[in-house]
Design a protein around this motif. Structure first.
Motif, PDB file in Angstrom:
ATOM      1  N   ARG A   1     -11.096   5.456   1.484  1.00 63.03           N
ATOM      2  CA  ARG A   1     -11.231   5.702   2.929  1.00 63.03           C
ATOM      3  C   ARG A   1     -10.019   6.439   3.488  1.00 63.03           C
ATOM      4  O   ARG A   1     -10.142   7.252   4.410  1.00 63.03           O
ATOM      5  CB  ARG A   1     -11.431   4.379   3.659  1.00 63.03           C
ATOM      6  N   ARG A   2      -8.848   6.144   2.962  1.00 62.19           N
ATOM      7  CA  ARG A   2      -7.634   6.843   3.391  1.00 62.19           C
ATOM      8  C   ARG A   2      -7.593   8.278   2.876  1.00 62.19           C
ATOM      9  O   ARG A   2      -6.829   9.104   3.390  1.00 62.19           O
ATOM     10  CB  ARG A   2      -6.390   6.115   2.862  1.00 62.19           C
TER      11      ARG A   2
ATOM     12  N   ARG B   1      -9.445  -2.861  -2.932  1.00 59.22           N
ATOM     13  CA  ARG B   1      -8.283  -1.982  -2.711  1.00 59.22           C
ATOM     14  C   ARG B   1      -8.615  -0.530  -3.018  1.00 59.22           C
ATOM     15  O   ARG B   1      -8.121   0.386  -2.354  1.00 59.22           O
ATOM     16  CB  ARG B   1      -7.106  -2.469  -3.552  1.00 59.22           C
TER      17      ARG B   1
ATOM     18  N   VAL C   1       0.826  -1.204   0.000  1.00 60.06           N
ATOM     19  CA  VAL C   1       0.000   0.000   0.000  1.00 60.06           C
ATOM     20  C   VAL C   1       0.860   1.253   0.000  1.00 60.06           C
ATOM     21  O   VAL C   1       0.554   2.244  -0.685  1.00 60.06           O
ATOM     22  CB  VAL C   1      -0.939  -0.004   1.233  1.00 60.06           C
TER      23      VAL C   1
ATOM     24  N   ASP D   1     -10.254   0.993  -0.108  1.00 58.60           N
ATOM     25  CA  ASP D   1      -9.250   1.261   0.926  1.00 58.60           C
ATOM     26  C   ASP D   1      -8.610   2.624   0.695  1.00 58.60           C
ATOM     27  O   ASP D   1      -8.444   3.416   1.639  1.00 58.60           O
ATOM     28  CB  ASP D   1      -8.205   0.156   0.904  1.00 58.60           C
ATOM     29  N   HIS D   2      -8.248   2.921  -0.556  1.00 55.81           N
ATOM     30  CA  HIS D   2      -7.652   4.233  -0.865  1.00 55.81           C
ATOM     31  C   HIS D   2      -8.667   5.353  -0.679  1.00 55.81           C
ATOM     32  O   HIS D   2      -8.307   6.463  -0.228  1.00 55.81           O
ATOM     33  CB  HIS D   2      -7.121   4.232  -2.295  1.00 55.81           C
TER      34      HIS D   2
END
Length: 584
Positions: free
Chosen positions: A137-138, A131, A111, A134-135
């Motif tokens: 949310r980041r 994935r 990541v 995930d990005h």
């Protein structure tokens, strides 16, 4: 009449990059879809496997992108990591020349490395839903200014397993965007569901006489669950694939089958979701480079993967829906090549078999294990023929370099007989094989037989039995030997398939040199194994008596038997027998 890419509205830089890959004319799906994508409308596109759907959306997306902008302009969602890697590889051949930055975001990858790449301007993202979320949310990816969203293998992306994640991604995108759906199968329920996310989509469907590609020969082998493994091995030995994919229903069955194939001596490996991402990438790399011959996989390898040289697909477990069957067998017979798909069906699979036949609108040829299919010896892809020709050219050069074509008096006439694969040292010391020759020669013979009204099996019957089955068939070499061979080949700039032949050639040359020096020769017994014979005195044998002086006397005897002298063997004197003397 197909138009060149330049007439579809693509700029010259893109056309040059595409033509540099040897692609000069668009396929029907590309010709119909590219102008619509350039116009900015939503599209639902359906076309057979292996017809170039990736370029149908990638090329017009690149045309519409602005390199000066710093936000994400294009997003492609795929159901598997392998497909994401493949699309990214296609983009990497074109995008850098246009100043477009591409990011592949999929699970199992570092990541932090992806985050560092996102610090710069990224224009195009190819990702799996998990994935990408995930990005999001980041906060490392922003899709609020996205221009085009593509769902590749859309029927799978809108399946219940991916639907929630796809909806979460779509909520992060603007309402006014272009949405494209591409797949080889598009059920009506998926079309109805897609209407919720699209604005008056246009449908593009390439009409064909049958759902599956006509270049794929489809066969059903009727067997039982207990006999399925033996039936698979018989089929591999019969068809002798260059590269083959074997599909199983579950990860455990794929792993168990791969272990069984390895124990039987086949060059195979497994691909499924329980493997780490590094291992999955390593397996796919070895398979693409033909370092393994058989890939045992679950349905994660059935979607969109394009591997050059896959000549056969084996459905070890019959799929429970027709769409999965179509995508599985679509891994062969791509881009105009020919392929063979073999499905193993137990009696309890009859319902699924009828379901598949109804969907593809054609009956499947059924046979028992061991029965030969009509094209078992004739169906080979162009990639296989080209690789075979390359191997022969390389071997010819090696023969010249290593003195294979030496002239004059090196070794006399001689021979030795054997069963399969018998060979002898003929005039000039060259090896004369008594086998059927290379596979390409057998293919030419089969083609000539068909031109004369004979079947390929009648032509094959007129030939002597095959020498071995280690050329492009299921090699019995162990895995470490094949991998070591591949490593040596890479060090010499050769492919892994050239290495075993070249190495065996050098070993045979050294054996012949030893034979000429020490007076021995190579012959073959009935099993095809090579053995040495002492030829310092053909038809003669030497032995020592223990008599006075211990001198050696040679006596001749028919058939290379020991002469039998008149003197005592161990106790008395030396042998003084003549041609047919006896030894006590």
């Amino acid at each position: 009449m197909l138009q060149p890419f330049a007439q579809l509205g693509l700029r010259d830089e893109i056309v040059r990059q595409v033509e540099s890959q040897g692609i000069t004319e668009p396929t029907p799906i590309q010709q119909q879809t590219i102008p619509l994508v350039l116009a900015g409308g939503d599209i639902i596109a359906e076309s057979q496997t292996g017809t170039g759907k990736t370029f149908a959306f990638v090329l017009p997306m690149l045309e519409r992108m602005k390199p000066d902008a710093t936000h994400v302009q294009g997003l492609v969602l795929t159901p598997t990591r392998e497909l994401a890697i493949q699309i990214t590889a296609e983009l990497s051949n074109i995008a850098p020349a246009l100043g477009i930055n591409v990011l592949a975001a999929y699970g199992g990858q570092d990541v932090e490395r992806q985050l560092r790449k996102l610090e710069g301007a990224v224009h195009f993202i190819v990702a799996t839903p998990g994935r990408l979320l995930d990005h999001l949310r980041r906060g490392s990816v922003q899709l609020d200014r996205l221009s085009t969203l593509v769902l590749d293998e859309a029927d799978q992306m809108l399946h219940m397993g991916f639907l929630n994640e796809v909806e979460d991604v779509i909520r992060q995108t603007p309402y006014k965007k272009q949405t494209l759906l591409f797949s080889a199968t598009m059920p009506q329920k998926v079309r109805d569901l897609a209407q919720q996310y699209m604005r008056q989509p246009q449908e593009v469907k390439i009409q064909t006489k049958q759902v599956t590609v006509s270049d794929i020969e489809q066969v059903v082998v009727q067997t039982t669950d207990r006999g399925k493994q033996d039936a698979l091995c018989q089929a591999i030995d019969e068809y002798r694939p260059y590269l083959a994919m074997v599909f199983c229903r579950t990860k455990r069955r794929a792993s168990t089958l791969n272990e069984a194939l390895l124990e039987r001596g086949y060059a195979s490996d497994e691909l499924h979701g329980d493997l780490s991402q590094a291992k999955r990438e390593q397996v796919m790399k070895r398979f693409r480079e033909a370092k393994i011959q058989i890939l045992v996989a679950t349905d994660i390898a059935a979607r969109g993967l394009d591997v050059e040289g896959v000549t056969h697909v084996f459905n070890y477990d019959i799929p429970h829906d027709a769409e999965s069957y179509i995508h599985r067998i679509g891994r062969t017979g791509r881009a105009g090549e020919r392929g063979i798909a073999v499905t193993f069906a137990a009696p309890r699979d009859e319902f699924f078999l009828e379901l598949i036949e109804k969907k593809i609108k054609m009956p499947l040829n059924k046979r028992k294990p061991g029965q030969s299919g009509p094209a078992a010896s004739a169906a080979r892809s162009k990639a296989l023929v080209q690789r075979e020709k390359k191997d022969k050219d390389v071997l010819a050069v090696e023969r010249e370099l290593r003195g294979e074509k030496r002239r004059g008096g090196e070794g006399g006439s001689g021979g030795g007989r054997g069963g399969r694969g018998a060979r002898s040292l003929g005039a000039g010391g060259r090896t004369v094989h008594a086998g059927r020759g290379s596979r390409s020669e057998r293919e030419q013979a089969s083609a000539a037989a068909r031109g004369q009204g004979r079947s390929s099996w009648e032509a094959a019957a007129s030939k002597p039995p095959a020498r071995t089955r280690d050329e492009f068939g299921a090699s019995r070499n162990s895995r470490p030997v094949r991998e070591a061979s591949a490593g040596a080949a890479r060090g010499q700039g050769r492919s892994s398939w050239e290495a075993p032949e070249g190495r065996a050639l050098v070993q045979r040359e050294r054996t012949r040199e030893t034979a000429r020096t020490h007076g021995s020769r190579e012959t073959a017994d009935g099993t095809g194994r090579v053995r040495r014979e002492d030829t310092r005195g053909t038809g003669r044998d030497q032995h020592r008596g223990s008599g006075s002086g211990g001198r050696e006397r040679t006596g001749s005897a028919p058939g290379g038997q020991r002469p039998r002298g008149a003197g005592g063997g161990r106790s008395g004197g030396r042998n003084t027998g003549g041609g047919r003397g006896r030894r006590s």
